[in-house]
Motif scaffolding. Structure first.
Motif, PDB file in Angstrom:
ATOM      1  N   LYS A  32       0.816  -1.228   0.000  1.00  0.00           N
ATOM      2  CA  LYS A  32       0.000   0.000   0.000  1.00  0.00           C
ATOM      3  C   LYS A  32       0.843   1.268   0.000  1.00  0.00           C
ATOM      4  N   CYS A 105     -12.879   6.296   2.290  1.00  0.00           N
ATOM      5  CA  CYS A 105     -12.927   5.456   1.079  1.00  0.00           C
ATOM      6  C   CYS A 105     -11.571   4.832   0.792  1.00  0.00           C
ATOM      7  N   TYR A 109     -10.933   0.915   0.878  1.00  0.00           N
ATOM      8  CA  TYR A 109     -10.427   0.207  -0.312  1.00  0.00           C
ATOM      9  C   TYR A 109      -9.170  -0.606   0.027  1.00  0.00           C
ATOM     10  N   GLY A 112     -10.397  -3.469   2.104  1.00  0.00           N
ATOM     11  CA  GLY A 112     -11.246  -4.363   1.316  1.00  0.00           C
ATOM     12  C   GLY A 112     -10.453  -5.231   0.359  1.00  0.00           C
ATOM     13  N   SER A 113      -9.408  -4.653  -0.213  1.00  0.00           N
ATOM     14  CA  SER A 113      -8.641  -5.418  -1.205  1.00  0.00           C
ATOM     15  C   SER A 113      -7.538  -6.248  -0.572  1.00  0.00           C
ATOM     16  N   GLY A 195     -14.013  -2.627   5.635  1.00  0.00           N
ATOM     17  CA  GLY A 195     -13.232  -3.169   4.523  1.00  0.00           C
ATOM     18  C   GLY A 195     -12.773  -4.593   4.806  1.00  0.00           C
ATOM     19  N   SER A 199     -13.539  -7.897   2.726  1.00  0.00           N
ATOM     20  CA  SER A 199     -12.405  -8.660   2.203  1.00  0.00           C
ATOM     21  C   SER A 199     -12.479 -10.137   2.579  1.00  0.00           C
ATOM     22  N   ARG A 206     -10.468  -6.034  -6.448  1.00  0.00           N
ATOM     23  CA  ARG A 206     -11.135  -4.802  -6.887  1.00  0.00           C
ATOM     24  C   ARG A 206     -12.597  -4.780  -6.459  1.00  0.00           C
ATOM     25  N   GLY A 209     -12.685  -4.107  -2.740  1.00  0.00           N
ATOM     26  CA  GLY A 209     -12.347  -2.704  -2.477  1.00  0.00           C
ATOM     27  C   GLY A 209     -13.495  -1.783  -2.876  1.00  0.00           C
ATOM     28  N   GLY A 210     -14.098  -2.065  -4.028  1.00  0.00           N
ATOM     29  CA  GLY A 210     -15.237  -1.266  -4.505  1.00  0.00           C
ATOM     30  C   GLY A 210     -16.425  -1.368  -3.559  1.00  0.00           C
ATOM     31  N   ILE A 213     -15.746   0.715  -0.493  1.00  0.00           N
ATOM     32  CA  ILE A 213     -15.958   2.142  -0.801  1.00  0.00           C
ATOM     33  C   ILE A 213     -17.466   2.428  -0.811  1.00  0.00           C
TER      34      ILE A 213
END
Lengths: 285, 303
Positions: A32, A105, A109, A112-113, A195, A199, A206, A209-210, A213
């Motif tokens: 990241k 967000c 993300y 989440g990812s 997130g 996950s 993606r 992550g979406g 968000i």
């Protein structure tokens, strides 16, 4: 094969134990780092911009903006009676809903990812085929995200501190500044937990992550709707933004402690639910 | 010490109504190379993932190195090396950094790292991003063996490797088995399985079709005799020879390819009644037997 190789192969050697450290935390930060750099740069840029153009802001009749409830709700500064000085501009441009929306967000993300991506690309197989429990893997991933949140919070505070030294007329009440940042940090903890939950459910980086968000953005929409639609005051209370009114804390210097506890509690419940789901799910090929 | 390194009993896995494994059972002995065969979608990878606790079985039990694969998976994972099918590696780091990270997660020093890097000629100091499929596979083999595990679970170990490296990997696996390591490998390369495995299990549509020793399969496969006669010979005469199971006639009846199971003596005595210009005998490839297992299950299912 050469004779020397045979000799090497046949020598019996057992591997010695080795300190493990926190390899997944390190991997998360490494993955990241580009996003984190952008977020930190944005933070420094906005704080310095607000401090730099403070005299111009002060000449504007900003209080008149507050008279438009939709505009105030959009910026997350509804209900504020006074609106003066660096803290007020900082609240409007940085710590209003923007902090929650933009950083929320980004953090959602990231979180989440973080696991979903490794399930998607299959790299999780080699990690979980080693003596690393799913709990440890999940917690190290989450810890990596929490360290990112801590870095963003520290950069924000440090930027404000530098601005108070560099620009004349830029002052903040540090007690309320720290409480505002604490609130923002707890909000990001919530975003990271949401997130992590996503996950643990989805196997595409993606998409996860979406979806994360989406949770934050939906919360923001709920917050605006709750602020504007006075017939349904309960709508506002469904949004996590309601429990993290950073602008109010910084400008009006009012804090409701149980709101922070609620947000932190919900965050922990979401994060731990994600852990339970991750422990029970199949890691499909 | 248990005789069996792996014991799988009535393993079943359902994804909703879709059945991936229908109660398979097999055992793998300590120090053997066990080949796990089957067509795509047969359930090989699902079985391996259940063994690693990446997938939770719907029913059945797996015991590995004396531990239950679901309850004591951590104890198992300390003692195994795993090479997945289609290996995916974090691409932003070098192979050396990756191998160091994996050994740290394993909690063990990579005592065989240098030896394996030299043996398989692995470049470890450039980012994994530019690695070919074969190079990634070699890194995968290194990471599986570097901490000296007792059991290796290898999903298609030779995929993506050039023939020279494939031969080197096969030799290496045989050496490791001689040293007492147990190797459980799935493969589509039947010639490799034939060369290096002691026993094979064939899975088809989630069912275990056969578990046999390779030697037994060789006996079943028999031998292929290619005969060239001076004069045409009647096919019915050859059909009556004991042990001759298949006859392929070429041309005018002077050339035959015969599949023989059991002793060659009846065939040699029968051939001695004719003028034989050329005779060659070789072992029948096991591929035919493996493929027959697949067909056999198909036929059985249709019934």
């Amino acid at each position: 094969m050469t004779t020397s190789t045979v000799r090497t192969v046949r020598r019996r050697r057992w591997a010695k134990r080795r300190r493990r450290g926190l390899p997944i935390v390190g991997a998360t930060l490494r993955e990241k780092r580009t996003g984190l750099t952008f977020v930190c740069a944005y933070t420094v840029f906005i704080v310095f911009l607000v401090a730099g153009i403070l005299p111009t802001f002060e000449q504007m009749d900003i209080a008149s903006f507050l008279e438009n409830p939709a505009f105030a709700a959009f910026l997350g500064i509804s209900g504020l009676e006074t609106f003066e000085g660096f803290s007020a501009i900082l609240a409007m441009e940085f710590y209003g809903v923007w902090y929650g929306v933009i950083f929320g967000c980004v953090v959602a993300y990231f979180a989440g990812s973080t696991i979903a991506h490794t399930v998607e690309d299959g790299s999780i197989d080699l990690l979980l085929s080693r003596p690393m429990s799913r709990t440890r893997y999940y917690m190290e991933r989450w810890s990596g995200i929490l360290i990112i949140i801590a870095i963003v919070s520290a950069v924000a505070l440090f930027s404000v501190y530098i601005c108070t030294l560099v620009f004349s007329g830029v002052n903040v009440n540090w007690k309320w500044m720290l409480l505002t940042q604490l609130t923002g940090t707890i909000f990001l903890l919530f975003a990271s937990a949401a997130g992590m939950l996503v996950s643990s459910l989805i196997s595409s980086g993606r998409s996860a992550g979406g979806a994360a968000i989406g949770i934050i953005f939906f919360s923001y929409v709920l917050n605006i709707a709750g602020t504007l639609v006075t017939q349904w005051p309960w709508v506002e209370k469904l949004s996590p933004f309601y429990y993290a009114p950073m602008a109010r804390i910084l400008v009006a210097q009012q804090i409701t402690w149980w709101h922070l506890l609620v947000l932190m509690g919900i965050g922990l419940v979401l994060g731990l639910t994600g852990l339970v789901i991750f422990n029970r799910r199949d890691i499909a090929a | 010490m248990d005789r069996y390194t792996i014991e799988v009993k009535q393993l079943a896995k359902y994804y909703g109504k879709v059945c991936a494994l229908r109660g398979i059972s097999f055992k793998v002995e300590r120090g053997e190379i066990f080949g796990f065969l089957g067509p795509n979608g047969a359930g090989k990878t699902t079985t391996i993932r259940c063994m690693l606790d990446l997938i939770r079985p719907t029913a059945g039990r797996i015991n590995i190195l004396g531990h239950d694969a679901q309850r004591d998976s951590m104890a198992i994972r300390r003692r195994i090396g795993y090479l997945p099918d289609d290996i995916r590696l974090m691409e932003s780091i070098t192979a050396r950094q990756l191998l160091d990270r994996y050994s740290r997660i394993q909690g063990l020093e990579p005592v065989r790292l240098r030896e394996l890097i030299q043996r398989f000629d692995v470049e470890v100091d450039r980012p994994l991003k530019g690695y070919s499929r074969g190079m990634r596979q070699k890194v995968g083999i290194v990471q599986a063996f570097m901490c000296n595990p007792e059991l290796l679970i290898l999903d298609e170990p030779n995929v993506g490797l050039d023939p020279l490296i494939q031969r080197e990997v096969n030799a290496f696996l045989m050496e490791e088995a001689e040293r007492g390591r147990t190797i459980f490998m799935s493969s589509h390369i039947l010639s490799d399985v034939e060369k290096i495995c002691h026993r094979v299990g064939v899975i088809r549509e989630g069912r275990m079709v056969a578990v046999e020793e390779v030697e037994t399969l060789r006996e079943k496969a028999g031998q292929v005799a290619t005969v060239e006669f001076d004069q045409p010979v009647d096919q019915t005469e050859l059909q009556n020879i004991p042990g001759v199971s298949e006859i392929n006639r070429h041309g005018d009846g002077r050339h035959y390819i015969l599949k023989v199971t059991g002793m060659m003596d009846p065939l040699i005595k029968a051939l001695s009644r004719h003028q034989v210009l050329r005779l060659s005998v070789e072992e029948a490839p096991l591929e035919d037997i493996f493929l027959k297992f697949y067909e056999y299950s198909d036929t059985k299912r249709r019934r």
